[in-house]
Design a protein around this motif. Structure first.
Motif, PDB file in Angstrom:
ATOM      1  N   VAL A  33     -16.853 -11.398   0.033  1.00 35.04           N
ATOM      2  CA  VAL A  33     -16.088 -10.341  -0.640  1.00 35.04           C
ATOM      3  C   VAL A  33     -15.676  -9.267   0.358  1.00 35.04           C
ATOM      4  O   VAL A  33     -16.487  -8.796   1.157  1.00 35.04           O
ATOM      5  CB  VAL A  33     -16.911  -9.695  -1.776  1.00 35.04           C
ATOM      6  N   VAL A  34     -14.396  -8.898   0.322  1.00 28.54           N
ATOM      7  CA  VAL A  34     -13.843  -7.824   1.155  1.00 28.54           C
ATOM      8  C   VAL A  34     -13.004  -6.939   0.239  1.00 28.54           C
ATOM      9  O   VAL A  34     -12.387  -7.426  -0.717  1.00 28.54           O
ATOM     10  CB  VAL A  34     -12.976  -8.391   2.299  1.00 28.54           C
ATOM     11  N   ALA A  35     -12.958  -5.647   0.504  1.00 29.60           N
ATOM     12  CA  ALA A  35     -12.202  -4.714  -0.332  1.00 29.60           C
ATOM     13  C   ALA A  35     -11.219  -3.899   0.506  1.00 29.60           C
ATOM     14  O   ALA A  35     -11.556  -3.456   1.612  1.00 29.60           O
ATOM     15  CB  ALA A  35     -13.153  -3.775  -1.082  1.00 29.60           C
ATOM     16  N   VAL A  36     -10.024  -3.708  -0.044  1.00 23.86           N
ATOM     17  CA  VAL A  36      -8.987  -2.874   0.569  1.00 23.86           C
ATOM     18  C   VAL A  36      -8.780  -1.676  -0.350  1.00 23.86           C
ATOM     19  O   VAL A  36      -8.321  -1.831  -1.490  1.00 23.86           O
ATOM     20  CB  VAL A  36      -7.666  -3.653   0.745  1.00 23.86           C
ATOM     21  N   LEU A  37      -9.127  -0.489   0.129  1.00 29.53           N
ATOM     22  CA  LEU A  37      -9.073   0.722  -0.696  1.00 29.53           C
ATOM     23  C   LEU A  37      -7.850   1.552  -0.323  1.00 29.53           C
ATOM     24  O   LEU A  37      -7.675   1.926   0.834  1.00 29.53           O
ATOM     25  CB  LEU A  37     -10.338   1.550  -0.520  1.00 29.53           C
ATOM     26  N   ASP A  38      -7.013   1.826  -1.317  1.00 28.45           N
ATOM     27  CA  ASP A  38      -5.810   2.627  -1.146  1.00 28.45           C
ATOM     28  C   ASP A  38      -6.056   3.967  -1.832  1.00 28.45           C
ATOM     29  O   ASP A  38      -5.999   4.077  -3.057  1.00 28.45           O
ATOM     30  CB  ASP A  38      -4.612   1.900  -1.774  1.00 28.45           C
ATOM     31  N   ASP A  58      12.049  -0.888  10.208  1.00 33.28           N
ATOM     32  CA  ASP A  58      11.404  -0.089  11.258  1.00 33.28           C
ATOM     33  C   ASP A  58      10.206   0.719  10.755  1.00 33.28           C
ATOM     34  O   ASP A  58       9.231   0.922  11.483  1.00 33.28           O
ATOM     35  CB  ASP A  58      12.426   0.879  11.890  1.00 33.28           C
ATOM     36  N   GLU A  59      10.294   1.190   9.505  1.00 33.20           N
ATOM     37  CA  GLU A  59       9.240   2.057   8.968  1.00 33.20           C
ATOM     38  C   GLU A  59       8.364   1.339   7.940  1.00 33.20           C
ATOM     39  O   GLU A  59       7.469   1.957   7.349  1.00 33.20           O
ATOM     40  CB  GLU A  59       9.878   3.290   8.306  1.00 33.20           C
ATOM     41  N   GLU A  60       8.586   0.059   7.729  1.00 37.36           N
ATOM     42  CA  GLU A  60       7.892  -0.631   6.635  1.00 37.36           C
ATOM     43  C   GLU A  60       6.416  -0.885   6.904  1.00 37.36           C
ATOM     44  O   GLU A  60       5.657  -1.184   5.981  1.00 37.36           O
ATOM     45  CB  GLU A  60       8.599  -1.951   6.307  1.00 37.36           C
ATOM     46  N   TYR A  61       6.010  -0.737   8.157  1.00 36.47           N
ATOM     47  CA  TYR A  61       4.593  -0.928   8.459  1.00 36.47           C
ATOM     48  C   TYR A  61       3.716   0.049   7.684  1.00 36.47           C
ATOM     49  O   TYR A  61       2.525  -0.206   7.453  1.00 36.47           O
ATOM     50  CB  TYR A  61       4.342  -0.775   9.971  1.00 36.47           C
ATOM     51  N   LYS A  62       4.295   1.170   7.238  1.00 35.41           N
ATOM     52  CA  LYS A  62       3.530   2.180   6.510  1.00 35.41           C
ATOM     53  C   LYS A  62       3.157   1.721   5.105  1.00 35.41           C
ATOM     54  O   LYS A  62       2.219   2.244   4.510  1.00 35.41           O
ATOM     55  CB  LYS A  62       4.334   3.482   6.409  1.00 35.41           C
ATOM     56  N   GLN A  63       3.919   0.745   4.573  1.00 29.53           N
ATOM     57  CA  GLN A  63       3.738   0.324   3.179  1.00 29.53           C
ATOM     58  C   GLN A  63       3.096  -1.054   3.031  1.00 29.53           C
ATOM     59  O   GLN A  63       3.109  -1.622   1.944  1.00 29.53           O
ATOM     60  CB  GLN A  63       5.080   0.324   2.442  1.00 29.53           C
ATOM     61  N   MET A  64       2.541  -1.612   4.107  1.00 23.69           N
ATOM     62  CA  MET A  64       1.979  -2.955   4.017  1.00 23.69           C
ATOM     63  C   MET A  64       0.702  -3.086   4.842  1.00 23.69           C
ATOM     64  O   MET A  64       0.450  -2.321   5.770  1.00 23.69           O
ATOM     65  CB  MET A  64       2.993  -4.013   4.469  1.00 23.69           C
ATOM     66  N   LEU A  65      -0.081  -4.094   4.464  1.00 28.04           N
ATOM     67  CA  LEU A  65      -1.254  -4.471   5.236  1.00 28.04           C
ATOM     68  C   LEU A  65      -1.576  -5.923   4.925  1.00 28.04           C
ATOM     69  O   LEU A  65      -1.679  -6.301   3.751  1.00 28.04           O
ATOM     70  CB  LEU A  65      -2.455  -3.594   4.870  1.00 28.04           C
ATOM     71  N   VAL A 117       0.843  -1.195   0.000  1.00 26.06           N
ATOM     72  CA  VAL A 117       0.000   0.000   0.000  1.00 26.06           C
ATOM     73  C   VAL A 117       0.880   1.247   0.000  1.00 26.06           C
ATOM     74  O   VAL A 117       2.060   1.203   0.337  1.00 26.06           O
ATOM     75  CB  VAL A 117      -0.965   0.016   1.212  1.00 26.06           C
ATOM     76  N   SER A 118       0.279   2.380  -0.364  1.00 22.80           N
ATOM     77  CA  SER A 118       1.034   3.631  -0.467  1.00 22.80           C
ATOM     78  C   SER A 118       1.400   4.154   0.918  1.00 22.80           C
ATOM     79  O   SER A 118       2.546   4.505   1.195  1.00 22.80           O
ATOM     80  CB  SER A 118       0.206   4.672  -1.217  1.00 22.80           C
ATOM     81  N   ASP A 119       0.405   4.203   1.806  1.00 21.16           N
ATOM     82  CA  ASP A 119       0.579   4.738   3.151  1.00 21.16           C
ATOM     83  C   ASP A 119      -0.570   4.180   3.977  1.00 21.16           C
ATOM     84  O   ASP A 119      -1.741   4.427   3.662  1.00 21.16           O
ATOM     85  CB  ASP A 119       0.542   6.271   3.123  1.00 21.16           C
ATOM     86  N   ILE A 120      -0.265   3.448   5.024  1.00 20.06           N
ATOM     87  CA  ILE A 120      -1.297   2.763   5.799  1.00 20.06           C
ATOM     88  C   ILE A 120      -2.358   3.728   6.333  1.00 20.06           C
ATOM     89  O   ILE A 120      -3.526   3.361   6.491  1.00 20.06           O
ATOM     90  CB  ILE A 120      -0.654   1.944   6.957  1.00 20.06           C
ATOM     91  N   SER A 121      -1.982   4.978   6.549  1.00 14.83           N
ATOM     92  CA  SER A 121      -2.953   5.954   7.052  1.00 14.83           C
ATOM     93  C   SER A 121      -3.969   6.355   5.978  1.00 14.83           C
ATOM     94  O   SER A 121      -4.972   7.000   6.284  1.00 14.83           O
ATOM     95  CB  SER A 121      -2.230   7.202   7.577  1.00 14.83           C
ATOM     96  N   GLU A 122      -3.698   5.983   4.716  1.00 10.49           N
ATOM     97  CA  GLU A 122      -4.590   6.318   3.606  1.00 10.49           C
ATOM     98  C   GLU A 122      -5.406   5.114   3.131  1.00 10.49           C
ATOM     99  O   GLU A 122      -6.001   5.144   2.048  1.00 10.49           O
ATOM    100  CB  GLU A 122      -3.763   6.869   2.421  1.00 10.49           C
ATOM    101  N   VAL A 123      -5.421   4.054   3.933  1.00  5.11           N
ATOM    102  CA  VAL A 123      -6.053   2.796   3.521  1.00  5.11           C
ATOM    103  C   VAL A 123      -7.256   2.501   4.404  1.00  5.11           C
ATOM    104  O   VAL A 123      -7.254   2.800   5.604  1.00  5.11           O
ATOM    105  CB  VAL A 123      -5.021   1.636   3.623  1.00  5.11           C
ATOM    106  N   ARG A 124      -8.288   1.917   3.803  1.00  5.84           N
ATOM    107  CA  ARG A 124      -9.407   1.429   4.608  1.00  5.84           C
ATOM    108  C   ARG A 124      -9.891   0.092   4.046  1.00  5.84           C
ATOM    109  O   ARG A 124      -9.690  -0.210   2.859  1.00  5.84           O
ATOM    110  CB  ARG A 124     -10.543   2.443   4.665  1.00  5.84           C
ATOM    111  N   ILE A 125     -10.508  -0.691   4.917  1.00  6.24           N
ATOM    112  CA  ILE A 125     -11.080  -1.975   4.520  1.00  6.24           C
ATOM    113  C   ILE A 125     -12.591  -1.880   4.628  1.00  6.24           C
ATOM    114  O   ILE A 125     -13.128  -1.409   5.638  1.00  6.24           O
ATOM    115  CB  ILE A 125     -10.576  -3.121   5.426  1.00  6.24           C
ATOM    116  N   GLU A 126     -13.283  -2.337   3.595  1.00  4.37           N
ATOM    117  CA  GLU A 126     -14.738  -2.373   3.603  1.00  4.37           C
ATOM    118  C   GLU A 126     -15.211  -3.816   3.483  1.00  4.37           C
ATOM    119  O   GLU A 126     -14.578  -4.633   2.820  1.00  4.37           O
ATOM    120  CB  GLU A 126     -15.311  -1.528   2.460  1.00  4.37           C
TER     121      GLU A 126
END
Length: 318
Positions: free
Chosen positions: A226-231, A266-273, A177-186
């Motif tokens: 069905v589940v969606a991850v929106l970036d 250390d900072e990779e949590y921001k780019q993954m889910l 993902v681009s930035d975990i703070s910009e992601v949501r799951i529906e």
């Protein structure tokens, strides 16, 4: 281009190479340019790229690519145990074993067979495995890359023992993902979940969608197909369609835990889910001679493609 697609041979779209440990890797390709790479170490999908060559799965820059250590990223197969809820090593042993290519697999149900390229893998227990988990099984995995670039994993586990056994299972999918703070799951709204950060205590999801501001480690129960991850930043939606997998694991280690993991930046949590199709709360019981099937289908579509990712799924599924 149309002519080459018409005569395209899926067998020619499969390439087998060796990694630096001498372990086979299988690369699948389709005419539009999408690709997927599967390692026989763990039967693990380690790369999934769209037609523009963009990597859709996360792999840590500190991942350890050496058996028997599991690789941090891609889609590890968790079997016959998820997490540490049992007597086996974390997430079971399937992700740490060397699988073989299954040249003559039993036929799949027609609904599981789509155009594109695919590889069939097989795992059988070793004598060492039987000492720690004394059950005979055959685990067949088909990884398929559709002509549209979608990725499908079908697991078939057969009990070839004389007595029943129980297991849990997950496709432990690391999305990039681009930035975990910009992601949501529906798709998980109002569901009950087990919170692994609170001794697996049961809660009910209250939000309209799941967003991320801190560490999350949950198992959502009785989830929809069905589940969606929106970036938002990448304007990309991952659509997850699953069968035989009632639970969904959602995991992001956030800052503190990231720093405690040797094979994670250390900072990779921001780019993954991690969003996993799974069967965890109620272990699967498999009687002698019976077979269980669990399927995961993931696709990446532009968020602007449709106002609602579930509309997209309804459209392609009739």
């Amino acid at each position: 281009m149309g002519h080459s697609s018409a005569v395209w041979d899926p067998r020619a779209a499969i390439e087998i190479t060796k990694d630096w440990n001498g372990i086979d890797q299988v690369t699948l390709r389709v005419p539009r340019g999408s690709s997927a790479r599967v390692s026989l170490h763990g039967g693990q999908v380690i790369s999934w790229r769209n037609e523009r060559g963009e990597e859709l799965l996360f792999t840590s820059s500190k991942a350890i690519f050496k058996p028997p250590k599991a690789m941090r990223g891609g889609i590890p197969i968790c079997f016959p145990q998820f997490g540490n809820c049992g007597s086996l090593e974390q997430h079971g042993f399937a992700r740490n074993k060397i699988w073989s290519i299954d040249d003559n697999p039993p036929p799949l149900h027609p609904n599981n067979c789509k155009g594109g390229s695919s590889i069939n893998l097989l795992l059988k227990p070793s004598e060492e495995d039987l000492k720690c988990w004394p059950h005979c099984f055959e685990f067949r995995l088909r990884v398929s890359l559709g002509l549209d670039g979608g990725l499908t994993l079908v697991s078939r586990i057969r009990n070839i023992d004389s007595k029943p056994f129980k297991f849990s299972f997950a496709y432990h999918t690391y999305f990039s993902v681009s930035d975990i703070s910009e992601v949501r799951i529906e798709g998980l709204e109002t569901l009950d979940y087990l919170d692994n950060l609170r001794q697996r205590e049961r809660f009910t999801e209250q939000g309209d969608a799941i967003t991320f501001e801190y560490e999350v480690d949950r198992v959502y129960l009785s989830s929809p197909k069905v589940v969606a991850v929106l970036d938002h930043e990448k304007k990309r939606t991952f659509v997850i369609v699953k069968e035989g997998l009632p639970d969904v694991v959602v995991w992001n280690p956030w800052e503190k835990k990231s720093k405690s993991m040797a094979d994670f930046g250390d900072e990779e949590y921001k780019q993954m889910l991690c969003v996993d199709g799974a069967s965890i709360e109620k272990p699967i019981t498999l009687k002698p001679g019976k077979e269980w099937t669990g399927q995961l289908e993931i696709s990446a579509v532009p968020s602007s493609y449709c106002s609602d990712p579930f509309d997209h799924i309804k459209g392609i599924r009739g």
